[in-house]
Scaffold this motif. Sequence first.
Motif, PDB file in Angstrom:
ATOM      1  N   ASN A   1       1.412  -0.867  -0.231  1.00 31.65           N
ATOM      2  CA  ASN A   1       0.123  -0.008  -0.051  1.00 31.65           C
ATOM      3  C   ASN A   1       0.965   1.219  -0.069  1.00 31.65           C
ATOM      4  OD1 ASN A   1      -2.183   1.218  -0.737  1.00 31.65           O
ATOM      5  ND2 ASN A   1      -2.296   1.204   1.666  1.00 31.65           N
ATOM      6  N   LEU A   2       1.860   1.370  -0.902  1.00 24.89           N
ATOM      7  CA  LEU A   2       2.845   2.256  -0.868  1.00 24.89           C
ATOM      8  C   LEU A   2       2.017   3.661  -1.080  1.00 24.89           C
ATOM      9  CD1 LEU A   2       5.987   3.627  -0.460  1.00 24.89           C
ATOM     10  CD2 LEU A   2       5.785   3.150  -3.400  1.00 24.89           C
ATOM     11  N   GLY A   3       2.406   4.793  -0.727  1.00 19.01           N
ATOM     12  CA  GLY A   3       1.486   5.763  -0.707  1.00 19.01           C
ATOM     13  C   GLY A   3       0.464   6.234  -0.405  1.00 19.01           C
TER      14      GLY A   3
ATOM     15  N   SER B   1      -0.860   9.787   0.146  1.00 14.86           N
ATOM     16  CA  SER B   1       0.268  10.508   0.236  1.00 14.86           C
ATOM     17  C   SER B   1      -0.688  11.129  -1.505  1.00 14.86           C
ATOM     18  CB  SER B   1       1.426   9.586  -0.158  1.00 14.86           C
ATOM     19  OG  SER B   1       2.020   9.765   0.821  1.00 14.86           O
ATOM     20  N   SER B   2      -1.951  11.487  -1.258  1.00 11.59           N
ATOM     21  CA  SER B   2      -2.388  12.437  -2.054  1.00 11.59           C
ATOM     22  C   SER B   2      -2.568  12.816  -3.462  1.00 11.59           C
ATOM     23  CB  SER B   2      -3.885  12.116  -2.234  1.00 11.59           C
ATOM     24  OG  SER B   2      -4.332  13.078  -0.897  1.00 11.59           O
ATOM     25  N   ARG B   3      -1.436  14.318  -2.270  1.00 11.92           N
ATOM     26  CA  ARG B   3      -1.006  15.176  -4.033  1.00 11.92           C
ATOM     27  C   ARG B   3       0.011  15.109  -4.388  1.00 11.92           C
ATOM     28  NH1 ARG B   3      -1.402  20.467   0.578  1.00 11.92           N
ATOM     29  NH2 ARG B   3      -3.761  19.966   0.754  1.00 11.92           N
ATOM     30  N   GLU B   4       0.283  15.599  -4.690  1.00 10.68           N
ATOM     31  CA  GLU B   4       1.704  15.107  -6.550  1.00 10.68           C
ATOM     32  C   GLU B   4       2.652  15.384  -5.584  1.00 10.68           C
ATOM     33  OE1 GLU B   4       0.731  15.585 -10.804  1.00 10.68           O
ATOM     34  OE2 GLU B   4       0.397  17.221  -9.472  1.00 10.68           O
TER      35      GLU B   4
ATOM     36  N   SER C   1       1.183  -3.511  -3.077  1.00 13.74           N
ATOM     37  CA  SER C   1       0.727  -2.588  -4.023  1.00 13.74           C
ATOM     38  C   SER C   1       0.912  -1.165  -4.031  1.00 13.74           C
ATOM     39  CB  SER C   1      -0.943  -3.388  -3.383  1.00 13.74           C
ATOM     40  OG  SER C   1      -0.449  -3.213  -1.672  1.00 13.74           O
ATOM     41  N   PHE C   2       0.056  -0.791  -4.760  1.00 15.83           N
ATOM     42  CA  PHE C   2      -0.017   1.203  -4.001  1.00 15.83           C
ATOM     43  C   PHE C   2      -1.782   1.146  -4.241  1.00 15.83           C
ATOM     44  CE2 PHE C   2       3.205  -0.683  -7.155  1.00 15.83           C
ATOM     45  CZ  PHE C   2       4.293  -0.138  -6.357  1.00 15.83           C
ATOM     46  N   ALA C   3      -1.462   2.662  -3.519  1.00 17.28           N
ATOM     47  CA  ALA C   3      -2.446   3.280  -2.754  1.00 17.28           C
ATOM     48  C   ALA C   3      -2.888   4.092  -4.113  1.00 17.28           C
ATOM     49  CB  ALA C   3      -2.432   4.641  -1.750  1.00 17.28           C
ATOM     50  N   ASP C   4      -4.374   4.089  -4.412  1.00 19.28           N
ATOM     51  CA  ASP C   4      -4.520   4.566  -6.130  1.00 19.28           C
ATOM     52  C   ASP C   4      -4.070   6.188  -6.718  1.00 19.28           C
ATOM     53  OD1 ASP C   4      -5.778   1.891  -7.145  1.00 19.28           O
ATOM     54  OD2 ASP C   4      -7.830   2.766  -6.271  1.00 19.28           O
ATOM     55  N   ILE C   5      -4.880   7.145  -6.023  1.00 21.52           N
ATOM     56  CA  ILE C   5      -3.769   8.320  -6.426  1.00 21.52           C
ATOM     57  C   ILE C   5      -2.740   8.448  -6.090  1.00 21.52           C
ATOM     58  CG2 ILE C   5      -3.528  10.780  -5.549  1.00 21.52           C
ATOM     59  CD1 ILE C   5      -6.437  10.371  -4.024  1.00 21.52           C
TER      60      ILE C   5
ATOM     61  N   ASN D   1      -0.754   9.403  -9.565  1.00 19.45           N
ATOM     62  CA  ASN D   1       0.391  10.399  -9.871  1.00 19.45           C
ATOM     63  C   ASN D   1       2.213   9.967 -10.768  1.00 19.45           C
ATOM     64  OD1 ASN D   1      -1.548  12.443  -9.445  1.00 19.45           O
ATOM     65  ND2 ASN D   1      -0.979  12.588  -6.947  1.00 19.45           N
ATOM     66  N   CYS D   2       2.296   9.017  -9.887  1.00 23.58           N
ATOM     67  CA  CYS D   2       3.550   8.482 -10.279  1.00 23.58           C
ATOM     68  C   CYS D   2       3.491   8.536 -11.351  1.00 23.58           C
ATOM     69  CB  CYS D   2       3.764   7.042  -9.543  1.00 23.58           C
ATOM     70  SG  CYS D   2       4.274   7.054  -8.063  1.00 23.58           S
ATOM     71  N   PHE D   3       2.733   7.832 -12.555  1.00 21.43           N
ATOM     72  CA  PHE D   3       3.003   7.875 -13.700  1.00 21.43           C
ATOM     73  C   PHE D   3       2.700   9.357 -14.515  1.00 21.43           C
ATOM     74  CE2 PHE D   3       1.195   3.662 -13.391  1.00 21.43           C
ATOM     75  CZ  PHE D   3       2.081   2.540 -13.990  1.00 21.43           C
ATOM     76  N   LYS D   4       2.112   9.847 -13.929  1.00 17.86           N
ATOM     77  CA  LYS D   4       1.866  12.053 -14.590  1.00 17.86           C
ATOM     78  C   LYS D   4       3.223  12.126 -14.536  1.00 17.86           C
ATOM     79  CE  LYS D   4      -3.123  12.189 -14.106  1.00 17.86           C
ATOM     80  NZ  LYS D   4      -2.895  12.967 -15.835  1.00 17.86           N
ATOM     81  N   ASN D   5       3.981  12.518 -13.522  1.00 19.06           N
ATOM     82  CA  ASN D   5       5.436  12.407 -12.960  1.00 19.06           C
ATOM     83  C   ASN D   5       6.309  11.744 -12.866  1.00 19.06           C
ATOM     84  OD1 ASN D   5       4.693  15.442 -11.574  1.00 19.06           O
ATOM     85  ND2 ASN D   5       3.197  13.282 -10.783  1.00 19.06           N
TER      86      ASN D   5
END
Length: 178
Positions: A48-50, A53-56, A74-78, A82-86
Amino acid sequence: IIIPAKWLKTITREGLGKGAFESLREDPDNLFDREENQGAPILIAGDNLGCGSSREHAPWAIKDFGIRCVIAPSFADIFYNNCFKNGVLPIALPDDVVARLFEEMYASEGYELTVDLEQQRVITPAGDELSFEVDEFRRHCLLNGLDDIGLTLQSADAIRAYEQRAREQSPWLFDVIN
């Protein structure tokens, strides 16, 4: 854990690496600040990394710290999106595989993984290849360094042509009111 709230006041991406994992880095023996780990581009993390941490700012901090890829069960959805977008590649691998990577990392000094995004595989020092899935569009964006603005700029000529047609067809929409 990734970036404390006091760092969330900025709208710039630069300098956030100093605050990345700050609470963990307060321990003088933390893994992040050990000389042998300086500049390591891959982070292996827990489940559940992130989360939280919903902000960019979280992927901004990770990237500014020098990490380009995070591997976790696994990762938190947001955070994941955001990882991909950045420009940070999040790789989800099964719990037992991530546990094995942790064991191998702690057992061998100088442990280095190779991430091959084109072939979608993580390669261990022993040569084991671990497959992972990435949406084709996201893979294309990461491989070509494209964020949302970069994607839009790829259509700059079409956008200009549309704007020109719109001005010709509806000039009253573009009149300047003084």
